[in-house]
Write an enzyme that holds these catalytic residues in place. Structure first.
Site: not given
Ligand code: NDP
Length: 451
Positions: A228, A355
């Site tokens: 993840e 990000e």
């Protein structure tokens, strides 16, 4: 070696802990391996009862855990309480799954074919600092429900609630050796878990870069891996949406947890004809975000996790950056950064593509539905996202076209105990939570019985 754990809101020392390395990782795996045969043999109703007791014990200590998490991770106490509630709920949900870990019977000739979902053995759980115990619980609960034993390596920045969890699990009656917490650096303790021949699977949450290294390392022993990883999710606002509601909700979707959230909707895509009204409403909402002491009940946003994280985030807002909206943040000690919205931005800017993992959002206008979908998908990531429109058919068309694992329509909430969570593309693979997580902590065995 000693590990010094800091409180990000004050920069004061919160704890000094012994720091594990490869030898301690080996010892933790050996304990988990020794505990495995007895744990997998616990009858399903008894294992379910133990997990319910653990859920009760976690709920009983919810306030203490929330305060510890708020101080160590720098998150608002209200958020920390919600997260600790989710931890207990996650164990309750998977306590219910123990007795529903069903197999199939399959029509064949000459006998009966059936399948079983067998546990994997020792599972290593490697977790980040942004939602420390919450993300750990998403892995711990299904892993234990399926009959595995675990070694949990929390991030060194935020190990305190994981250590409390180890104690609470023992007190709730989970046998010794079933849950092992290993506090040490990723580069030594974590890397050893990834290469260890007695570890059957690694469940990882963290950066895409480390995830890539873990998948490569696990290949040596053909370990199962679920990842993840990062995200750069789009919050797509069409002109026919309730613009006031979309703008009021947008700050929470990207400045929650000070933006240190893999689901952060950090690219706000707005249909051009609604841009001005959206920006006016967004400004009001951003200026209302209260940044301050995590233990103050009125706080919406705390500090960043570390000085390093703050300088990374600041690098996305250099002098001369197109700051359209900026909130405020305290001065003095603490790793503070104000909520910031950049607009207009070039589509190739670092702030649009990478990000940030901090309270910095970009606003990018789009022309029509096709361009909205193209922009939303123009990223290596595919974790989360939102769609705001009053047109139901358009909402579903766009939801099907956006390449991400988790989406919300006219809402920014996408994480629930009972629904699957995980990424497309370089946001990772595998699913956590919901009924699907159990698949990733079991192997399917097919047995044929000649009759
Ligand atoms: P990392 O990916 O470095 O860390 C996550 C976990 O992996 C930590 O427990 C870490 O240990 C461990 N780890 C690090 N290197 C290895 C290795 N070689 N082998 C095994 N385990 C390892 O995240 P960071 O904390 O450095 O954060 C950096 C960036 O990652 C963030 O800015 C953000 O972009 C992203 N991130 C994404 C998260 C998400 O939820 N998807 C969560 C956190 C970060 P330790 O830190 O103790 O050394």
């Amino acid at each position: 070696m000693t590990l010094t754990v800091l409180e990000p809101a004050t920069e004061q020392v919160l704890a000094e802990l012994p720091r594990a390395g490869a030898d301690e990782a080996d010892a933790a795996v050996a304990r988990a391996r020794a505990a495995y045969p007895a744990w997998r043999a616990v009858s399903p109703p008894d294992r379910a009862r133990l997990l319910h007791r653990l859920a009760d014990a976690l709920a009983g200590e919810q306030e203490e855990l929330a305060v510890l998490e708020a101080r160590n991770a720098g998150k608002p106490i209200g958020d920390a309480r919600g997260e600790m509630g989710m931890v207990a709920d996650t164990f309750r949900y998977y306590a219910g799954a123990v007795e529903r870990n069903l197999g199939d019977t399959i029509p064949v000739s000459g006998g009966v074919a059936m399948t079983f979902r067998e546990p994997l053995g020792v599972v290593a759980l490697i977790t980040p600092w942004n939602f420390p115990l919450t993300i750990a619980s998403w892995k711990l609960a299904p892993a234990l429900a399926a009959g595995n034993t675990v070694v949990l390596k929390p991030a060194e920045l935020t190990p305190l609630t994981a250590l409390e969890f180890e104690r609470i699990a023992l007190e709730a009656g989970i046998p010794e050796g079933v849950v092992n917490v290993l506090v040490g650096p990723g580069s030594t303790a974590g890397a050893r878990l990834v290469e260890h021949p007695d570890v059957a699977k690694v469940a990882f949450t963290g950066s895409t870069e480390v995830g890539r290294r873990i998948a490569a390392g696990a290949a040596e022993t053909i370990k199962r891996v679920t990842l993840e990883l990062g995200g750069k999710s789009a919050n797509v606002v069409f002109a026919d949406a309730d613009i006031a509601a979309a703008a009021a909700a947008a700050p929470g979707a990207v400045f929650g947890n000070a933006g240190q959230d893999c689901c952060a909707r950090s690219r706000i895509l707005v249909e051009r004809s609604a841009l001005d009204s959206f920006m006016d409403a967004l400004e009001e909402a951003v200026e209302a975000v209260r940044v301050g002491d995590p233990l103050d009940e009125a706080t919406d946003m705390g500090p960043l996790i570390s000085a390093d994280q703050r300088s990374t985030v600041a690098s996305f807002v250099p002098d001369g950056a197109p700051v359209a909206i900026q909130g405020s943040a305290p001065d003095g000690p603490g790793f503070w950064f104000p909520p910031t919205v950049l607009c207009p931005v070039d589509r190739g800017d670092r702030a649009v593509r990478e990000e940030i993992f901090g309270p910095v959002a970009v606003v990018v206008p789009f022309r029509d539905e096709a361009e909205a979908v193209a922009l939303a998908n123009d990223t290596i990531y595919g974790l989360s996202g939102s769609i705001w429109t009053r047109d139901g058919a358009k909402a579903l068309r766009v939801a099907r076209a956006v390449e991400t694992g988790v989406l919300s329509i006219n809402s920014n909430t996408s994480v629930r105990v009972s629904t699957p969570f995980g990424g497309f593309k370089q946001s990772g693979y595998g699913r956590e939570l919901g009924p699907h997580a159990l698949d990733h902590y079991t192997e399917v065995k097919s047995v044929y019985y000649a009759t």
